[in-house]
Write a protein that holds these residues in place. Structure first.
Motif, PDB file in Angstrom:
ATOM      1  N   ARG A 126       0.819  -1.211   0.000  1.00 16.03           N
ATOM      2  CA  ARG A 126       0.000   0.000   0.000  1.00 16.03           C
ATOM      3  C   ARG A 126       0.855   1.263   0.000  1.00 16.03           C
ATOM      4  O   ARG A 126       0.583   2.214  -0.721  1.00 16.03           O
ATOM      5  CB  ARG A 126      -0.876  -0.002   1.261  1.00 16.03           C
ATOM      6  CG  ARG A 126      -2.337  -0.150   0.938  1.00 16.03           C
ATOM      7  CD  ARG A 126      -3.087  -0.460   2.206  1.00 16.03           C
ATOM      8  NE  ARG A 126      -3.367  -1.865   2.259  1.00 16.03           N
ATOM      9  CZ  ARG A 126      -3.403  -2.574   3.367  1.00 16.03           C
ATOM     10  NH1 ARG A 126      -3.135  -2.019   4.538  1.00 16.03           N
ATOM     11  NH2 ARG A 126      -3.684  -3.844   3.310  1.00 16.03           N
ATOM     12  N   LEU A 129       2.277   1.743  -3.405  1.00 20.00           N
ATOM     13  CA  LEU A 129       1.279   2.218  -4.354  1.00 20.00           C
ATOM     14  C   LEU A 129       0.987   3.702  -4.111  1.00 20.00           C
ATOM     15  O   LEU A 129       0.851   4.492  -5.055  1.00 20.00           O
ATOM     16  CB  LEU A 129       0.000   1.381  -4.235  1.00 20.00           C
ATOM     17  CG  LEU A 129      -1.127   1.755  -5.199  1.00 20.00           C
ATOM     18  CD1 LEU A 129      -0.664   1.647  -6.647  1.00 20.00           C
ATOM     19  CD2 LEU A 129      -2.354   0.881  -4.977  1.00 20.00           C
ATOM     20  N   GLU A 130       0.900   4.073  -2.868  1.00 18.59           N
ATOM     21  CA  GLU A 130       0.673   5.489  -2.560  1.00 18.59           C
ATOM     22  C   GLU A 130       1.827   6.349  -3.041  1.00 18.59           C
ATOM     23  O   GLU A 130       1.632   7.455  -3.539  1.00 18.59           O
ATOM     24  CB  GLU A 130       0.481   5.678  -1.047  1.00 18.59           C
ATOM     25  CG  GLU A 130      -0.841   5.142  -0.577  1.00 18.59           C
ATOM     26  CD  GLU A 130      -1.029   5.292   0.926  1.00 18.59           C
ATOM     27  OE1 GLU A 130      -1.991   4.724   1.436  1.00 18.59           O
ATOM     28  OE2 GLU A 130      -0.204   5.967   1.559  1.00 18.59           O
ATOM     29  N   LEU A 133       1.420   6.729  -6.688  1.00 15.84           N
ATOM     30  CA  LEU A 133       0.365   7.711  -6.972  1.00 15.84           C
ATOM     31  C   LEU A 133       0.885   9.133  -6.782  1.00 15.84           C
ATOM     32  O   LEU A 133       0.578  10.032  -7.550  1.00 15.84           O
ATOM     33  CB  LEU A 133      -0.834   7.478  -6.037  1.00 15.84           C
ATOM     34  CG  LEU A 133      -1.797   6.370  -6.423  1.00 15.84           C
ATOM     35  CD1 LEU A 133      -2.704   6.031  -5.240  1.00 15.84           C
ATOM     36  CD2 LEU A 133      -2.641   6.769  -7.630  1.00 15.84           C
ATOM     37  N   ARG A 134       1.685   9.295  -5.741  1.00 10.90           N
ATOM     38  CA  ARG A 134       2.212  10.617  -5.437  1.00 10.90           C
ATOM     39  C   ARG A 134       3.108  11.115  -6.567  1.00 10.90           C
ATOM     40  O   ARG A 134       3.239  12.309  -6.782  1.00 10.90           O
ATOM     41  CB  ARG A 134       3.019  10.539  -4.139  1.00 10.90           C
ATOM     42  CG  ARG A 134       3.152  11.837  -3.386  1.00 10.90           C
ATOM     43  CD  ARG A 134       3.850  11.587  -2.052  1.00 10.90           C
ATOM     44  NE  ARG A 134       5.184  11.042  -2.238  1.00 10.90           N
ATOM     45  CZ  ARG A 134       6.267  11.781  -2.485  1.00 10.90           C
ATOM     46  NH1 ARG A 134       6.183  13.078  -2.578  1.00 10.90           N
ATOM     47  NH2 ARG A 134       7.453  11.206  -2.620  1.00 10.90           N
ATOM     48  N   ARG A 141      -3.410  11.710 -11.030  1.00  7.91           N
ATOM     49  CA  ARG A 141      -3.610  11.302  -9.649  1.00  7.91           C
ATOM     50  C   ARG A 141      -5.005  11.672  -9.151  1.00  7.91           C
ATOM     51  O   ARG A 141      -5.700  10.860  -8.555  1.00  7.91           O
ATOM     52  CB  ARG A 141      -2.554  11.932  -8.741  1.00  7.91           C
ATOM     53  CG  ARG A 141      -2.522  11.277  -7.363  1.00  7.91           C
ATOM     54  CD  ARG A 141      -1.637  11.993  -6.379  1.00  7.91           C
ATOM     55  NE  ARG A 141      -2.151  13.317  -6.110  1.00  7.91           N
ATOM     56  CZ  ARG A 141      -1.538  14.438  -6.433  1.00  7.91           C
ATOM     57  NH1 ARG A 141      -0.370  14.384  -7.039  1.00  7.91           N
ATOM     58  NH2 ARG A 141      -2.074  15.604  -6.182  1.00  7.91           N
ATOM     59  N   GLU A 145      -7.881   9.228  -7.754  1.00  8.57           N
ATOM     60  CA  GLU A 145      -8.282   9.386  -6.352  1.00  8.57           C
ATOM     61  C   GLU A 145      -9.765   9.723  -6.205  1.00  8.57           C
ATOM     62  O   GLU A 145     -10.479   9.121  -5.405  1.00  8.57           O
ATOM     63  CB  GLU A 145      -7.468  10.508  -5.690  1.00  8.57           C
ATOM     64  CG  GLU A 145      -6.085  10.079  -5.272  1.00  8.57           C
ATOM     65  CD  GLU A 145      -5.324  11.222  -4.599  1.00  8.57           C
ATOM     66  OE1 GLU A 145      -4.218  10.967  -4.133  1.00  8.57           O
ATOM     67  OE2 GLU A 145      -5.852  12.368  -4.556  1.00  8.57           O
ATOM     68  N   LEU A 149     -10.772   5.943  -5.579  1.00  8.64           N
ATOM     69  CA  LEU A 149     -10.488   5.797  -4.146  1.00  8.64           C
ATOM     70  C   LEU A 149     -11.566   6.460  -3.291  1.00  8.64           C
ATOM     71  O   LEU A 149     -11.940   5.951  -2.242  1.00  8.64           O
ATOM     72  CB  LEU A 149      -9.101   6.354  -3.825  1.00  8.64           C
ATOM     73  CG  LEU A 149      -7.943   5.585  -4.476  1.00  8.64           C
ATOM     74  CD1 LEU A 149      -6.606   6.262  -4.202  1.00  8.64           C
ATOM     75  CD2 LEU A 149      -7.902   4.135  -3.985  1.00  8.64           C
ATOM     76  N   LEU A 176      -3.783   5.125 -15.107  1.00  8.65           N
ATOM     77  CA  LEU A 176      -3.428   3.744 -14.768  1.00  8.65           C
ATOM     78  C   LEU A 176      -2.152   3.327 -15.490  1.00  8.65           C
ATOM     79  O   LEU A 176      -1.275   2.681 -14.917  1.00  8.65           O
ATOM     80  CB  LEU A 176      -4.579   2.791 -15.134  1.00  8.65           C
ATOM     81  CG  LEU A 176      -5.816   2.821 -14.230  1.00  8.65           C
ATOM     82  CD1 LEU A 176      -6.935   1.971 -14.834  1.00  8.65           C
ATOM     83  CD2 LEU A 176      -5.471   2.317 -12.819  1.00  8.65           C
ATOM     84  N   LYS A 177      -2.073   3.721 -16.768  1.00  7.56           N
ATOM     85  CA  LYS A 177      -0.879   3.348 -17.538  1.00  7.56           C
ATOM     86  C   LYS A 177       0.366   4.038 -16.967  1.00  7.56           C
ATOM     87  O   LYS A 177       1.439   3.428 -16.871  1.00  7.56           O
ATOM     88  CB  LYS A 177      -1.054   3.715 -19.019  1.00  7.56           C
ATOM     89  CG  LYS A 177      -2.049   2.785 -19.736  1.00  7.56           C
ATOM     90  CD  LYS A 177      -2.401   3.288 -21.121  1.00  7.56           C
ATOM     91  CE  LYS A 177      -1.351   2.967 -22.162  1.00  7.56           C
ATOM     92  NZ  LYS A 177      -1.412   1.552 -22.591  1.00  7.56           N
ATOM     93  N   LEU A 179       0.738   4.966 -13.913  1.00  7.82           N
ATOM     94  CA  LEU A 179       1.001   4.325 -12.622  1.00  7.82           C
ATOM     95  C   LEU A 179       1.848   3.069 -12.823  1.00  7.82           C
ATOM     96  O   LEU A 179       2.771   2.783 -12.059  1.00  7.82           O
ATOM     97  CB  LEU A 179      -0.341   3.969 -11.972  1.00  7.82           C
ATOM     98  CG  LEU A 179      -0.349   3.596 -10.501  1.00  7.82           C
ATOM     99  CD1 LEU A 179       0.231   4.706  -9.650  1.00  7.82           C
ATOM    100  CD2 LEU A 179      -1.783   3.277 -10.054  1.00  7.82           C
ATOM    101  N   ARG A 180       1.522   2.362 -13.871  1.00  2.02           N
ATOM    102  CA  ARG A 180       2.274   1.151 -14.183  1.00  2.02           C
ATOM    103  C   ARG A 180       3.741   1.478 -14.474  1.00  2.02           C
ATOM    104  O   ARG A 180       4.648   0.818 -13.970  1.00  2.02           O
ATOM    105  CB  ARG A 180       1.618   0.498 -15.402  1.00  2.02           C
ATOM    106  CG  ARG A 180       2.175  -0.827 -15.759  1.00  2.02           C
ATOM    107  CD  ARG A 180       1.520  -1.329 -17.030  1.00  2.02           C
ATOM    108  NE  ARG A 180       2.247  -2.512 -17.484  1.00  2.02           N
ATOM    109  CZ  ARG A 180       2.051  -3.707 -16.943  1.00  2.02           C
ATOM    110  NH1 ARG A 180       1.151  -3.865 -16.003  1.00  2.02           N
ATOM    111  NH2 ARG A 180       2.757  -4.736 -17.350  1.00  2.02           N
ATOM    112  N   MET A 183       5.562   2.493 -11.294  1.00  2.00           N
ATOM    113  CA  MET A 183       5.881   1.362 -10.423  1.00  2.00           C
ATOM    114  C   MET A 183       7.028   0.542 -10.995  1.00  2.00           C
ATOM    115  O   MET A 183       7.852   0.010 -10.248  1.00  2.00           O
ATOM    116  CB  MET A 183       4.642   0.511 -10.176  1.00  2.00           C
ATOM    117  CG  MET A 183       3.607   1.311  -9.379  1.00  2.00           C
ATOM    118  SD  MET A 183       2.228   0.356  -8.729  1.00  2.00           S
ATOM    119  CE  MET A 183       2.910  -0.241  -7.197  1.00  2.00           C
TER     120      MET A 183
END
Ligand SMILES: [Zn+2]
Lengths: 190, 230
Positions: A126, A129-130, A133-134, A141, A145, A149, A176-177, A179-180, A183
């Motif tokens: 978590r 992931l946060e 997102l940040r 974002r 959110e 969320l 989402l892309k 974010l991937r 990560m």
């Protein structure tokens, strides 16, 4: 879509022997470890102490760090877990997961050591992931959110942001892309 | 329907809302019908699903927008200060271990530049210090103690090389350099070795021109050795 925020990732820093190394390790992972500690301990003051302790232990154990076996983050997170467990014990509080946001779920599962390890795993995922997102651009974002969320209707969020709903949907998709990608940059596997 | 087709583009971008489970049922049905015949979109969906899972986990845990606890200002300084303190302590401990001493008083830890090394006179001579040393006179106020001192003028401050014997075995002693301003600046600490002769390197952050002398105090704060530099 807006450009992804790029952070210098560079080769993982492994030299913790000097002040410069500690400073860089903190700059790269201090914020994540602080959030882990806050969630783990439920107390900002105790979390600050814990963060200091994490980097101190990392420095003491620097000879045992093997960059070919684990990323610096993974290693620091392991240390953070031990620090949080110790801090909870020192407090004489209930098991360390007491301060966890989701401790109810964990306790409902099983209060044993396995659940504790799983709880830490989940918390770590978590926090990462946060952090990812940040690192997203604001538009991406906020789209994720506010819609997902916060579980709000798309038309409502689109109106608030002053964009057509189609734009909001597109931000969710590209968010989402992005974010991937973030990560992957953080070397986090989902 | 081609990849550049605006209608296809809409279906594709709707995959985001779709994997998050927020697409109205009729639109979701249309997306699913398309997925059945479009490998590109199926691959896209499969890439997005793990993110939807992770976000779902986050939403269940936090039940709302994520909270980004800001890192407190100054935490970086605290981390570095703890590290510096600990490193200095470790150096003092290493010194104590080398000289067979039990413990070293450490109150001045954070500011003292820390004792680097101490050896007994019987040891083979340590590597010659290229920096010239300056002998200084010492005044001993404890009759059991014998001591001599020399100074080394480093760019970062003056170092006191203290040799002596008769410091109570196991007793903690603190050393301070006295500045020309009359203030005492910590220069480290040592533990007495009784009859065995010892050599202590005591480092201060006071530059030689700003240093007026030094004092060695015992555990009760009494000055046992002092020096006025010329
Ligand atoms: Zn398609």
């Amino acid at each position: 879509m807006p450009a992804l925020p790029r952070r210098p990732t560079g080769p993982l820093l492994t030299d913790l022997s000097g002040e410069e190394g500690v400073r860089e390790a903190y700059a790269a992972h201090g914020a994540e470890i602080y959030r882990l500690a806050v969630r783990g301990l439920g107390d900002a003051g105790a979390a600050q102490d814990a963060v200091q302790e994490v980097f101190l232990r990392a420095w003491r154990a620097r000879d045992r760090y093997d960059a070919s076996r684990a990323s610096l983050r993974t290693w620091l997170f392991e240390i953070a877990r031990n620090v949080v467990v110790d801090a909870q014990r020192a407090r004489g509080a209930r098991p360390w997961l007491r301060g966890l946001v989701d401790h109810r779920d964990l306790e409902a599962d099983a209060p044993g050591a396995g659940a504790t390890a799983d709880g830490w795993e989940a918390l770590t995922r978590r926090i990462l992931l946060e952090e990812a997102l940040r690192r997203l651009g604001d538009d991406h974002r906020r789209a994720l959110e506010e819609t997902y969320l916060a579980d709000r209707p798309y038309p409502e969020v689109a109106a608030e942001l002053g964009v057509p709903e189609s734009t909001l949907r597109s931000r969710v998709f590209y968010g989402l892309k992005a974010l991937r990608v973030v990560m992957e940059e953080m070397e986090v596997t989902l | 329907m081609t990849a550049r087709d605006p209608e296809h583009e809409k279906l594709r971008t709707d995959l985001g809302v779709y994997v998050l489970g927020a697409l109205p049922p009729d639109e979701a049905a249309a997306v699913e019908a398309h997925l059945a015949g479009c490998a590109g979109c199926r691959a896209e969906r499969d890439d997005l699903l793990p993110l939807a899972d992770a976000l779902g986990d986050l939403r269940r845990a936090d039940g709302g927008p994520t909270r980004f606890e800001p890192t407190p200002d100054g935490l970086d300084d605290l981390v570095l200060a703890r590290f510096t303190q600990e490193r200095n302590r470790e150096r003092r401990t290493a010194w104590a271990r080398r000289t067979g001493l039990a413990a070293v008083a450490g109150a001045a830890a954070a500011t003292a530049l820390v004792v680097g090394l101490a050896v007994t006179r019987d040891d083979p001579a340590p590597a010659a210090d290229p920096v010239p040393v300056e002998p200084v006179s010492v005044r001993v106020t404890d009759r059991t103690v014998a001591a001599d001192a020399e100074l080394v003028n480093h760019t970062w401050g003056v170092e006191v090389l203290l040799t002596g014997r008769g410091f109570v075995e196991g007793g903690a002693y603190e050393v301070a350099v006295v500045g020309t301003d009359g203030r005492r600046y910590p220069a480290g600490a040592f533990v007495g070795t009784g009859d065995r002769e010892m050599l202590c390197h005591l480092n201060s952050a006071v530059l030689r021109p700003d240093a007026d002398g030094f004092e060695v105090r015992d555990g009760r704060g009494r000055v046992v050795v002092s020096s006025r530099f010329s």
